[in-house]
Design a protein around this motif. Structure first.
Motif: not given
Length: 357
Positions: A254-272
């Protein structure tokens, strides 16, 4: 993130050890405790507790980057061992103060030291009221990591003239009372320590300098744990949405779930990025270390909290039950966000730090 081949090999070694020996998860009514098996293996097979200790004192003579890697891996698994409190903070305090005698025992993992620092819910040095008179320490310290297992306490306290100094105290005296605390995070034991005219030994006359360094080390190390925890939450969530079906299809489609996962990925990589930036500043002795460490903790604390919350949400009903690990990461995220000062406090520090005030 820039790491050497040796540091990546250390990561693989620690991760493999933790995968082979996953920590036992606490029961709802359990008290926080330690994984004694992993503690021993990390000490004996990896030498993890001595990474920051000079070779002359029985350690590996490593840098902040090596301990950063270990903190990240321990954060991924929420493994309860006295690493952050003893191998990172107490070891650094002893090194800064030039008190080498306890270091061999800390390096081989046979002894535990704890920094008894916070008072009245804050790590701000200005809030310290514990004081020393005629070699006797009186005061109450809170949120002492590994305090109940400590063989030695490193304690910042007020001197007779109101300044700050750093002392060593032994717990094996009636004048030191240690009370294990019931905590939100069952994977990280804490204690309240009361000193009632306890005998102490001065090891650092310039307490402000020591605590400034310790705050940067603490902020950097906890950001590594938060990075590791956020990374693991994202991995668990990705695995779940690939197999959990709704309306006959995986919810990850589902696109809505994919958008949320993309946001989480950005948070994790920025934290790195910000976490390892602080680690490199610490390892190289960069003059703007305090700024980079405060930035890392402020960002990583909020990033981990956001990722952990989304992990619970995207796992659905199972996400907040004891049958799944998601709730443990959620609790660690919110507990760790308060350690060594919350994000708002560190952001407030940045103005004076950047301006040199």
């Amino acid at each position: 993130m820039i790491t050497t081949a040796e540091q990546e090999e250390l990561r693989r070694t620690v991760r493999a050890l933790l995968e082979r020996n996953p920590p036992a998860r606490p029961a709802p009514d359990a008290d926080p405790g330690y994984d004694e098996t992993v503690w021993r293996l990390l000490a004996e097979q990896v030498g993890a507790f001595g990474l920051a200790v000079p070779e002359a004192c029985g350690g590996a003579g490593g840098t902040a980057l090596e301990t950063h890697v270990v903190c990240e891996e321990l954060g991924r698994t929420l493994t309860p061992v006295p690493y952050l409190g003893s191998a990172v903070l107490a070891t650094e305090a002893l090194l800064v103060c030039g008190a080498a005698e306890p270091l061999p025992g800390l390096a081989d993992g046979s002894r535990v030291a704890a920094v008894a620092w916070a008072e009245n819910g804050t790590w701000d040095p200005a809030a310290i009221r514990a004081h020393v008179e005629d070699g006797r320490l009186t005061g109450v310290k809170e949120h002492v990591l590994d305090g109940a297992r400590a063989d030695l306490f490193v304690v910042p306290a007020r001197t007779r003239d109101g300044g700050l100094a750093v002392y060593l105290a032994e717990p094996s005296t009636p004048a030191v009372r240690v009370e294990p605390l019931a905590t939100l995070d069952l994977t990280r034991p804490q204690a309240r320590v009361t000193f009632d005219a306890a005998p102490v030994r001065l090891i650092g006359a310039d307490g402000h300098r020591v605590l400034e360094r310790l705050l940067a080390v603490a902020a950097t190390a906890i950001s590594a744990e938060q990075l590791g925890g956020g990374e693991r939450c994202l991995e668990m969530t990705l695995d779940h949405v690939k197999t959990r079906e709704q309306f006959g299809r995986p919810i990850g489609s589902f696109q809505a779930v994919r958008h949320r996962l993309a946001d989480l990925y950005v948070l994790v990589e920025s934290a790195r990025s910000v976490s390892y930036d602080a680690a490199h500043a610490l390892a190289s002795g960069a003059p703007d270390l305090a700024v980079r460490a405060a930035t890392a903790q402020a960002y990583c604390a909020e990033a981990f909290s956001a990722v952990a919350a989304e992990t619970v949400q995207l796992h659905g009903g199972i996400g907040f039950t004891w049958e799944h690990e998601a709730h443990l990461y959620f609790k660690r995220a919110h507990s760790a966000a308060k350690l060594f000062g919350d994000a708002a406090w560190h952001r407030a520090r940045l103005g004076p730090l950047v301006l040199g005030g």
